[in-house]
Scaffold this motif. Structure first.
Motif, PDB file in Angstrom:
ATOM      1  N   ALA A   7      -3.917 -42.377  24.621  1.00 40.40           N
ATOM      2  CA  ALA A   7      -4.512 -42.213  23.310  1.00 40.40           C
ATOM      3  C   ALA A   7      -3.780 -41.604  22.058  1.00 40.40           C
ATOM      4  CB  ALA A   7      -5.977 -41.594  23.442  1.00 40.40           C
ATOM      5  N   SER A   8      -3.008 -40.854  22.353  1.00 39.34           N
ATOM      6  CA  SER A   8      -2.181 -40.206  21.287  1.00 39.34           C
ATOM      7  C   SER A   8      -1.060 -41.238  21.007  1.00 39.34           C
ATOM      8  CB  SER A   8      -1.552 -39.061  21.776  1.00 39.34           C
ATOM      9  OG  SER A   8      -0.717 -39.078  23.084  1.00 39.34           O
ATOM     10  N   THR A   9      -0.395 -41.759  21.950  1.00 42.24           N
ATOM     11  CA  THR A   9       0.587 -43.040  21.459  1.00 42.24           C
ATOM     12  C   THR A   9      -0.081 -44.167  20.745  1.00 42.24           C
ATOM     13  OG1 THR A   9       1.694 -42.663  23.625  1.00 42.24           O
ATOM     14  CG2 THR A   9       2.154 -44.575  22.382  1.00 42.24           C
ATOM     15  N   THR A  10      -1.285 -44.559  21.138  1.00 43.64           N
ATOM     16  CA  THR A  10      -1.989 -45.456  20.306  1.00 43.64           C
ATOM     17  C   THR A  10      -2.308 -45.133  18.908  1.00 43.64           C
ATOM     18  OG1 THR A  10      -2.950 -46.298  22.525  1.00 43.64           O
ATOM     19  CG2 THR A  10      -4.039 -47.266  20.420  1.00 43.64           C
ATOM     20  N   LEU A  11      -2.849 -43.975  18.903  1.00 42.08           N
ATOM     21  CA  LEU A  11      -3.378 -43.265  17.335  1.00 42.08           C
ATOM     22  C   LEU A  11      -2.169 -43.158  16.622  1.00 42.08           C
ATOM     23  CD1 LEU A  11      -5.500 -42.035  15.823  1.00 42.08           C
ATOM     24  CD2 LEU A  11      -4.737 -39.873  16.750  1.00 42.08           C
ATOM     25  N   ILE A  12      -0.611 -42.741  17.178  1.00 40.46           N
ATOM     26  CA  ILE A  12       0.412 -42.585  16.305  1.00 40.46           C
ATOM     27  C   ILE A  12       0.780 -43.976  15.740  1.00 40.46           C
ATOM     28  CG2 ILE A  12       2.745 -41.784  16.379  1.00 40.46           C
ATOM     29  CD1 ILE A  12       1.692 -39.569  18.169  1.00 40.46           C
ATOM     30  N   ALA A  13       0.978 -44.794  16.634  1.00 40.77           N
ATOM     31  CA  ALA A  13       1.490 -46.050  16.415  1.00 40.77           C
ATOM     32  C   ALA A  13       0.634 -46.835  15.330  1.00 40.77           C
ATOM     33  CB  ALA A  13       1.810 -47.202  17.584  1.00 40.77           C
ATOM     34  N   GLY A  14      -0.753 -46.731  15.731  1.00 42.40           N
ATOM     35  CA  GLY A  14      -1.471 -47.770  14.948  1.00 42.40           C
ATOM     36  C   GLY A  14      -1.847 -47.114  13.397  1.00 42.40           C
ATOM     37  N   ALA A  15      -1.611 -45.642  13.464  1.00 43.46           N
ATOM     38  CA  ALA A  15      -1.983 -45.007  12.114  1.00 43.46           C
ATOM     39  C   ALA A  15      -0.612 -45.407  11.465  1.00 43.46           C
ATOM     40  CB  ALA A  15      -2.176 -43.552  12.286  1.00 43.46           C
TER      41      ALA A  15
END
Length: 573
Positions: free
Chosen positions: A367-375
């Motif tokens: 989730a943290s990887t997804t959040l960083i990349a997405g943001a």
């Protein structure tokens, strides 16, 4: 606060380079990726011993026993899904425009679009499988089933489950594009004239509005065709595995330990691109034929009836489609909490967060990887889109059809057709598996959606506000930060949320550009859907669906709270 922010906005001379920079971000990776795929397709990849050009890769590809069935499955499911999606949207809008159902579905389009394709696919599989939720809800009292029926409703050999999944996901996108186009063609005025001449609501819409609207949604339709023909993540969940659709087969060859299959995979990627080009070309020819026949029908004078039956059928079908999307997300949440759940029980015997707790470390990392990349990807895309739109207004420019085609390029070119070449070049440049490459690959697909969702509100903002501010001595940058940005806060936030949702959904870009070093909710959900257990797959897929929905909720709530004392801005589009 405004002073530091104003330093970030490019000056006029720098702002003029925004379109060139944006196009460069598109054309360089796509062009380089296509070259990096075409050369191995014809035998040239020195790193793997291919020092010359030959047709051996094509010979191996064309003689592969799985190719005919894979290509047939790709064409049938992709074309059928595209035709059904377009037909349903046209039928619904022509029959239900202006109704309560029309406006209700318009309000929930954003959350439905926010749910990633993979989450819809996994939820739909949990819904329509022989042991799925729908079978449980009607068993045994209505069916007599005490064990799951022996029927292939998922991974069926004809790809019908994949076709259904594509329709569930693509119809909201085409519906949104069509609704946005209606405002540009004065649909209400056209319909008023048609009704005054005695035309029924459905026939009047088809004869007066559709010809004007179709030209505006042609590129979105082509994007749907390209995606449906080359989808990988949804196909891995819903399509048959032996043989799979062509794009999935190509991905298997790319990931095979036998490195010689990279050449065959590259040839398959080129074939995938040629198939998309051919289908779009045939579609274009059919458009021309339909236009000629349509002109005769339009001038034929038939008024049509009230269209009540057609409107009821189209509205019912669209409601079922949106209900399927909602139930797909709901069943993910139920399975993520399920304890004992024996067939044919409609609901689990017990529910808890035990599965969430067991997989919390891996879930948090993904989730943290997804959040960083997405943001980051959404923020970069938003900055580029704002720079291009502001440059367009300051210099009185107009977006040409050529620019729109370039903007849609990442959506029209199959991902598998250029991402392998992009990975090869990234490896040679020493940037493979880095955050920069991962985010860059996501921005390719995020930017078109961000730009398209923001362009209409930005261009429709009354220019008299900016003109009044300039007359009071404000600089162009000050006008942007103090006038335009506050008034467009809600569309800007929604565009960011849309970009974030698109980034969350990226599967192939994460695999190829990330070099296998990044784990996201999407990659984990796809991997677990193949045999990780419904409860674990439900956890990751529900988290993948919930994250974009949370960002969308913030995009709607934060501007409303900021403008809580300004009614006009609070209700602005």
């Amino acid at each position: 606060m405004a002073a530091p922010l104003q330093r970030l906005i490019p000056r006029k001379t720098m702002l003029r380079h925004a379109p060139s920079l944006t196009l460069g971000l598109f054309l360089i990776p796509i062009g380089a990726g296509l070259i990096g795929t075409w050369l191995p397709a014809f035998g040239y990849l020195p790193a793997l011993g291919g020092a010359g050009l030959d047709l051996e890769s094509w010979r191996r590809l064309l003689t592969h026993p799985s190719l005919p069935a894979a290509l047939r499955l790709t064409l049938t499911s992709g074309i059928l899904a595209s035709v059904l999606s377009l037909a349903l949207v046209i039928a619904f809008v022509s029959g239900c425009h202006g109704t309560r159902l029309y406006h209700r579905l318009h309000r929930i389009l954003a959350p439905v679009l926010a749910v990633p394709h993979v989450a819809i696919a996994i939820g739909l599989a949990f819904l329509i499988a022989p042991s799925g939720w729908l079978a449980r809800l009607i068993s045994p009292w209505a069916t007599g089933w005490t064990t799951p029926p022996d029927v292939a409703t998922v991974n069926d050999p004809y790809g019908l489950a994949l076709t259904l999944g594509l329709v569930v996901k693509e119809v909201p996108y085409l519906l949104l594009m069509t609704m946005a186009a209606l405002g540009q063609v004065q649909a209400a005025r056209r319909m008023a004239v048609a009704r005054s001449l005695g035309y029924g609501p459905v026939v009047g819409w088809l004869k007066t509005v559709l010809p004007a609207v179709y030209g505006l949604i042609r590129l979105p339709i082509y994007a749907v065709i390209a995606y449906s023909l080359s989808v990988v993540d949804m196909a891995m969940v819903l399509a048959p595995a032996t043989p799979p659709p062509l794009a999935v087969l190509i991905l298997r060859w790319f990931n095979d330990p036998d490195l010689s299959l990279r050449f065959q995979a590259a040839a398959g990627a080129v074939l995938q691109l040629l198939a998309v080009i051919l289908v779009i070309a045939v579609w274009n020819l059919l458009e021309r034929a339909v236009m000629r026949l349509g002109r005769r029908w339009i001038v034929g004078g038939r008024r049509g009836g009230g269209g009540g039956a057609a409107a009821m059928a189209a509205g019912g079908a669209m409601s079922l489609l949106f209900a399927a999307a909602g139930l797909s997300v709901a069943v993910l949440g139920i399975w993520s909490l399920a304890g004992r759940w024996r067939y044919p029980g409609a609901f689990p015997v017990d529910m808890s967060f035990a599965t969430w707790g067991r997989h919390l470390p891996g879930l948090s990392w993904a989730a943290s990887t997804t959040l960083i990349a997405g943001a980051v990807a959404a923020a970069l895309a938003l900055a580029l889109a704002l720079a291009c739109l502001e440059n367009e207004q300051r210099n009185a420019l107009r977006t040409t059809n050529r620019a729109l085609w370039l903007l849609y390029a990442p959506l029209l070119v199959p991902q598998v057709a250029f991402l392998f070449g992009f990975q090869v070049i990234a490896v040679r440049a020493g940037i493979d598996g880095t955050w920069m490459t991962l985010i860059w690959s996501h921005v390719l697909f995020v930017l078109p959606y961000v730009f398209l969702s923001l362009a209409e509100p930005y261009r429709s903002l009354d220019e008299r506000y900016a003109r009044a501010a300039r007359c009071l001595g404000a600089s162009p940058n000050r006008v942007f930060w103090r006038v335009k940005a506050p008034m467009l806060l809600r569309p800007i936030a929604i565009a960011f949320a849309m970009g974030f949702a698109v980034s969350v959904a990226q599967y192939l870009p994460t695999l190829f550009a990330g070099g296998g070093r990044f784990v996201t909710l999407t990659t984990e959900a796809v991997a677990l859907s193949g045999g990780g257990g419904r409860r674990v797959a439900g956890v990751f897929a529900f988290a993948q669906a919930a994250l974009p929905l949370l960002v969308f909720a913030l995009a709607l709530g934060v501007p409303a709270w900021i403008h809580r004392h300004r009614q006009a801005l609070r209700s602005a589009p």
